[in-house]
Write a protein that holds these residues in place. Sequence first.
Motif: not given
Length: 671
Positions: A91, A95, A333, A553, A555
């Motif tokens: 992710a 980006h 996201q 998340s 992330k």
Amino acid sequence: MKNKKFENRKKTIEELYNSLKDEVLTAPKRVIKRGVTPCLFGKGGTCCRICNMGPCQVVEGVEDLKGICGASSATVTARNFARMVVGGASAHSDHGRDIALAFYETVHGDSQFEVRDKRKLRVIAHALGIDPSLSEKDILYKIAEIALECFGQMEGELAFGHRAPQPLQEKWRKYGVFPRGVDKEIVELLHRTSTGIDQDYKKILLAAARCSLADGWGGSMIASELQDFLLGNPQPIKAKVNIGLSVIKPDMINVAVHGHDPLLADALSIAASDPEIIAEAQKVGAKGINLAGVCCTGNEVLMRKGIPVAGSFLQQEVVIATGAIEVIVVDIQCIMQNIVEIAKNFHTEVITTNDRAMLEGATHIPFDHKKPLDSAKEILKRAIARYPLRDPNKVRIPDNTIDVIAGFSTEAIMYMLGGRFRASFKPLNENVINGKILGVAAIVGCDNYRVDESLQVEIAKELIANNVLVLTTGCSAIAMGVAGLLSPEAIELAGPGLREVLEAIGAPPVLHMGSCVDNSRILIATTEIVHTGGLGDDIYQLPAVGAAPEWMSEKAISIGMYFVSSGVQVVFGPDFPTEKSKEVTDFLFYEIENYFGGSWRIARNANEFVNIMMDRINQQRIKLGIDKPKPRILYDMAMRRALEEPKYITPFHGLGCFGWRLKTEKLDKAA
Ligand code: MSK
């Protein structure tokens, strides 16, 4: 069963939720409805569903309850953990790739964007080994080329990884985790964790470390640095946060920007002041266009433009429930599918802009990096068309915004500490060494409907009271802002030593450093602190610690893993995704420390977080020998000269925080 998170929200937020009809399901309501604890196999990491012989719910130490293929609980848990890392890394890195492409197009004159801020040009050129005698234009070409190469590179070492302290780079080489290329690490980890591939849990976890490093020192860092070139390096800026009248304006067309990519939001902010757009807004009776940030797109525009932030991940539904949002524009996201359902109760249009992040029921207007203003104007015209549909009877905008100071990029902190010509972390290091500041803590990451307390805020308050400087990013940063910790007045909450330093430099006790990808700024800041001297030779030696108390998340898992693999102890809570495998948890919590000096910890409540974090800071202080007050040393001229003696070059030090300077000798040697 009650959800305390919901109970604890400010009354106005609760009222906004309550203003929705009973049948409108929101995330807090879904938490209450679901009630029961989530599946413990899924939660603890021991559910294997990577092939069609399962899903297999495995139990550690029970032979009969291995996977059908014989996969042990350690293998299954390590794979699941690694797949969270790879999800998060992909992710951030995708980006970063978009930003790298936009940067490439911009420097080649193929975009409406421009390189607005070149102050870091030579710093980044040095970090990437670019010949400093090249022209500015050629350096920009080279940076663009190298940034793009970082994604596709298949062997060698990731260029941005060379910014890490040398001893850390050596460890990465020794254990084979120096990332080769961003895509390489992501694809290889997905392959490695697929059916019947790597079944050695330690090898899987080390590959996860390598992938996470490709995120932190690769994709995320590329995103942050190139966004700084395109949009400007953040500097402290005053703004408002929270859902309230000065953030969402009743007499204006309100456009909420939500997600993570700041390029469109930046273009929207420019288009919003275009005379043609303002005239169109006035034609429908509005005073103009007002932007309000949500989540990390909000953080990005907050710290560069002072655009107010309405809320974090948790507040995306209630922002719409104010009834005064004409359009909510989402990029990538952390966008909840439910916002489309909430929007149906109002005149609000949900607009998706990235074909990776589509929502059924939303309008899609693709964002063209080459023509950002055209996309922005198209979106604003739709918002203008929505304004006459606003129902005044449904508008409920509370009046409880709060002032914050945001935008503490690494460079801004160095500037505040040392001034324009001597920008550096030296004053910070000196105050850590003399004990006025005990250490530095990063509180980052998401907020989570399933967490009962406002953990980030409680932890931050206790740490600053104990003279620990707090850095924050992501949704934690927004929560800190709403709680008042990003305002200069919060200095009152700091312990006496920290307070003395903060008063001298004029900073709040919690420094907002940006969005999720901006955790890479914390990597650079810790590296700079190491290079400044007096606190060891590597990041793991610093009295520094990290936490993501309400993570949700994937992330966050990637971020935590790259900090651990860079030497930082990281505390997550209130649960951890490997808890059902003792072997994997022991490796991540203890054994990994022998590799990189960092490790994971878990805490269930604010007290446990603070105890673990203070312990780490105090332990590192003891190891550095700075735990006891030192007798004052009276410097003679020779010692003063030694302190100023140039030794070697480090990227940030120099003619101001964006230039070059010869690094001074380390404080510890002088002392
Ligand atoms: S947005 S990843 S909820 S911090 Fe960066 Fe917030 Fe977590 Fe999304």
